[in-house]
Design a protein around this motif. Structure first.
Motif, mmCIF file in Angstrom:
data_model
loop_
_atom_site.group_PDB
_atom_site.id
_atom_site.type_symbol
_atom_site.label_atom_id
_atom_site.label_comp_id
_atom_site.label_asym_id
_atom_site.label_seq_id
_atom_site.Cartn_x
_atom_site.Cartn_y
_atom_site.Cartn_z
ATOM 1 N N VAL A 2 1.286 -4.200 -2.145
ATOM 2 C CA VAL A 2 1.637 -2.784 -2.051
ATOM 3 C C VAL A 2 1.346 -2.000 -3.336
ATOM 4 O O VAL A 2 0.717 -0.934 -3.270
ATOM 5 C CB VAL A 2 3.115 -2.616 -1.638
ATOM 6 N N PRO A 3 1.774 -2.463 -4.516
ATOM 7 C CA PRO A 3 1.478 -1.669 -5.726
ATOM 8 C C PRO A 3 -0.016 -1.461 -5.945
ATOM 9 O O PRO A 3 -0.438 -0.390 -6.388
ATOM 10 C CB PRO A 3 2.088 -2.513 -6.850
ATOM 11 N N ARG A 4 -0.816 -2.467 -5.653
ATOM 12 C CA ARG A 4 -2.276 -2.332 -5.817
ATOM 13 C C ARG A 4 -2.829 -1.319 -4.819
ATOM 14 O O ARG A 4 -3.711 -0.515 -5.157
ATOM 15 C CB ARG A 4 -2.940 -3.692 -5.629
ATOM 16 N N LEU A 5 -2.317 -1.357 -3.598
ATOM 17 C CA LEU A 5 -2.778 -0.418 -2.581
ATOM 18 C C LEU A 5 -2.384 1.006 -2.943
ATOM 19 O O LEU A 5 -3.193 1.934 -2.844
ATOM 20 C CB LEU A 5 -2.176 -0.806 -1.229
ATOM 21 N N VAL A 6 -1.158 1.184 -3.387
ATOM 22 C CA VAL A 6 -0.687 2.510 -3.774
ATOM 23 C C VAL A 6 -1.512 3.055 -4.936
ATOM 24 O O VAL A 6 -1.857 4.239 -4.968
ATOM 25 C CB VAL A 6 0.810 2.470 -4.150
ATOM 26 N N LYS A 7 -1.848 2.205 -5.875
ATOM 27 C CA LYS A 7 -2.603 2.648 -7.051
ATOM 28 C C LYS A 7 -3.986 3.171 -6.670
ATOM 29 O O LYS A 7 -4.411 4.242 -7.137
ATOM 30 C CB LYS A 7 -2.742 1.498 -8.043
ATOM 31 N N VAL A 8 -4.691 2.443 -5.812
ATOM 32 C CA VAL A 8 -6.039 2.883 -5.456
ATOM 33 C C VAL A 8 -5.990 4.128 -4.565
ATOM 34 O O VAL A 8 -6.840 5.024 -4.681
ATOM 35 C CB VAL A 8 -6.839 1.750 -4.780
ATOM 36 N N VAL A 9 -4.977 4.228 -3.697
ATOM 37 C CA VAL A 9 -4.850 5.416 -2.856
ATOM 38 C C VAL A 9 -4.478 6.625 -3.697
ATOM 39 O O VAL A 9 -4.979 7.734 -3.498
ATOM 40 C CB VAL A 9 -3.797 5.181 -1.755
ATOM 41 N N ASP A 10 -3.606 6.419 -4.662
ATOM 42 C CA ASP A 10 -3.145 7.510 -5.526
ATOM 43 C C ASP A 10 -4.296 8.146 -6.295
ATOM 44 O O ASP A 10 -4.261 9.333 -6.615
ATOM 45 C CB ASP A 10 -2.097 6.965 -6.499
ATOM 46 N N ALA A 11 -5.326 7.363 -6.580
ATOM 47 C CA ALA A 11 -6.463 7.884 -7.329
ATOM 48 C C ALA A 11 -7.261 8.912 -6.531
ATOM 49 O O ALA A 11 -7.983 9.726 -7.108
ATOM 50 C CB ALA A 11 -7.385 6.732 -7.739
ATOM 51 N N TYR A 12 -7.112 8.873 -5.199
ATOM 52 C CA TYR A 12 -7.887 9.789 -4.359
ATOM 53 C C TYR A 12 -7.032 10.862 -3.685
ATOM 54 O O TYR A 12 -7.506 11.962 -3.418
ATOM 55 C CB TYR A 12 -8.604 9.012 -3.258
ATOM 56 N N MET A 13 -5.814 10.516 -3.364
ATOM 57 C CA MET A 13 -4.992 11.391 -2.539
ATOM 58 C C MET A 13 -4.539 12.624 -3.308
ATOM 59 O O MET A 13 -3.935 12.517 -4.375
ATOM 60 C CB MET A 13 -3.787 10.616 -2.007
ATOM 61 N N THR A 14 -4.819 13.793 -2.743
ATOM 62 C CA THR A 14 -4.429 15.053 -3.381
ATOM 63 C C THR A 14 -3.331 15.762 -2.605
ATOM 64 O O THR A 14 -2.653 16.631 -3.148
ATOM 65 C CB THR A 14 -5.644 15.984 -3.492
ATOM 66 N N HIS A 15 -3.162 15.414 -1.331
ATOM 67 C CA HIS A 15 -2.127 16.001 -0.498
ATOM 68 C C HIS A 15 -1.293 14.874 0.129
ATOM 69 O O HIS A 15 -1.567 13.692 -0.077
ATOM 70 C CB HIS A 15 -2.742 16.870 0.610
ATOM 71 N N GLU A 16 -0.281 15.243 0.870
ATOM 72 C CA GLU A 16 0.534 14.279 1.616
ATOM 73 C C GLU A 16 1.076 13.177 0.692
ATOM 74 O O GLU A 16 1.067 12.000 1.031
ATOM 75 C CB GLU A 16 -0.284 13.647 2.751
ATOM 76 N N ARG A 17 1.531 13.581 -0.474
ATOM 77 C CA ARG A 17 1.985 12.607 -1.471
ATOM 78 C C ARG A 17 3.308 11.955 -1.098
ATOM 79 O O ARG A 17 3.642 10.892 -1.614
ATOM 80 C CB ARG A 17 2.137 13.285 -2.839
ATOM 81 N N GLN A 18 4.042 12.579 -0.173
ATOM 82 C CA GLN A 18 5.342 12.029 0.204
ATOM 83 C C GLN A 18 5.205 10.620 0.774
ATOM 84 O O GLN A 18 6.075 9.772 0.575
ATOM 85 C CB GLN A 18 6.018 12.938 1.233
ATOM 86 N N VAL A 19 4.100 10.355 1.450
ATOM 87 C CA VAL A 19 3.923 9.037 2.052
ATOM 88 C C VAL A 19 3.819 7.957 0.979
ATOM 89 O O VAL A 19 4.266 6.828 1.170
ATOM 90 C CB VAL A 19 2.681 9.017 2.974
ATOM 91 N N LEU A 20 3.257 8.300 -0.175
ATOM 92 C CA LEU A 20 3.209 7.342 -1.286
ATOM 93 C C LEU A 20 4.611 7.044 -1.804
ATOM 94 O O LEU A 20 4.927 5.897 -2.136
ATOM 95 C CB LEU A 20 2.338 7.888 -2.421
ATOM 96 N N VAL A 21 5.434 8.084 -1.857
ATOM 97 C CA VAL A 21 6.818 7.901 -2.297
ATOM 98 C C VAL A 21 7.549 6.983 -1.323
ATOM 99 O O VAL A 21 8.294 6.080 -1.730
ATOM 100 C CB VAL A 21 7.537 9.258 -2.402
ATOM 101 N N GLU A 22 7.333 7.188 -0.025
ATOM 102 C CA GLU A 22 8.007 6.381 0.985
ATOM 103 C C GLU A 22 7.609 4.914 0.895
ATOM 104 O O GLU A 22 8.451 4.022 1.017
ATOM 105 C CB GLU A 22 7.687 6.928 2.381
#
Length: 209
Positions: free
Chosen positions: A52-72
């Motif tokens: 999960v942390p690795r997945l969140v890190k790579v997604v975070d590098a691209y995601m500009t909207h819908e950030r709440q899902v990363l928090v969840e």
């Protein structure tokens, strides 16, 4: 050998025969099988949590909207780290339910995250993301297999400790039926996150960190 030793050896042999005839050895073997099966389930849950942390890190590098899902996802990952279930707690239905709920919340959060990534074609083309996608899919498959084996081993154990004469031996030695995964939560916790994506375009470089 003295008479006392002869009597002691005879008593030990008699107790061993009686315990074996009452299913003590079978109960022990079934209990150990449940513990071994649970250990394999936990291995796969931990493997998923580590991704999960690795997945969140790579997604975070691209995601500009819908950030709440990363928090969840991050919060759900933290919760499964806090809600542990050891082999000694498997006869506690409440503890099993809490564990199921925490793992189910992580499954749901991951599913929502992977749906959101559909809005980011460059992310889907990212090599590291696709590698993590493959690892997650493989882990979910192994988790399903190990859960099925665990469910079968618990069923076998519970039947054994409830039947006569093993039920008497189980009560004497404190072997209680174990709580299996509940039917109400089974569909939620066993549903693997959707990890199939369309292959659009070539690989895109990751943005600078």
């Amino acid at each position: 050998m003295t008479i006392t030793r002869w009597l002691g050896a005879g008593l030990l042999a008699l107790m061993t025969t009686l315990l074996s005839g009452c299913g003590y050895n079978a109960i022990q073997a079934a209990d150990e099988q449940v513990k071994a099966s649970w250990s394999q389930v936990l291995n796969q849950y931990q493997r998923r949590a580590d991704l999960v942390p690795r997945l969140v890190k790579v997604v975070d590098a691209y995601m500009t909207h819908e950030r709440q899902v990363l928090v969840e996802v991050t919060e759900a990952r933290a919760k499964v780290g806090r809600v542990q279930l050891t082999a000694d707690q498997l006869d506690d239905p409440a503890a099993v339910q809490r564990f199921q709920q925490a793992q189910g919340e992580l499954s749901s959060a991951l599913s929502r995250l992977l749906v959101v990534t559909e809005n980011y074609p460059q992310l889907k083309a990212e090599g590291l993301f696709r590698d993590l996608q493959t690892e997650l899919a493989g882990t979910e498959n192994r988790l399903a297999v190990e859960r099925e084996r665990y469910v079968r081993s618990v069923q076998a154990y519970n039947v054994l400790v409830r039947q006569f004469p093993e039920v008497i031996t189980a009560k004497i030695f404190g072997y209680a039926p174990k709580a299996n995964f509940g039917v109400d939560n089974e569909a939620e916790i066993t549903r693997a996150p959707e990890v199939k994506f369309s292959n659009e375009g070539g690989s895109a470089p990751r943005p600078a960190q």
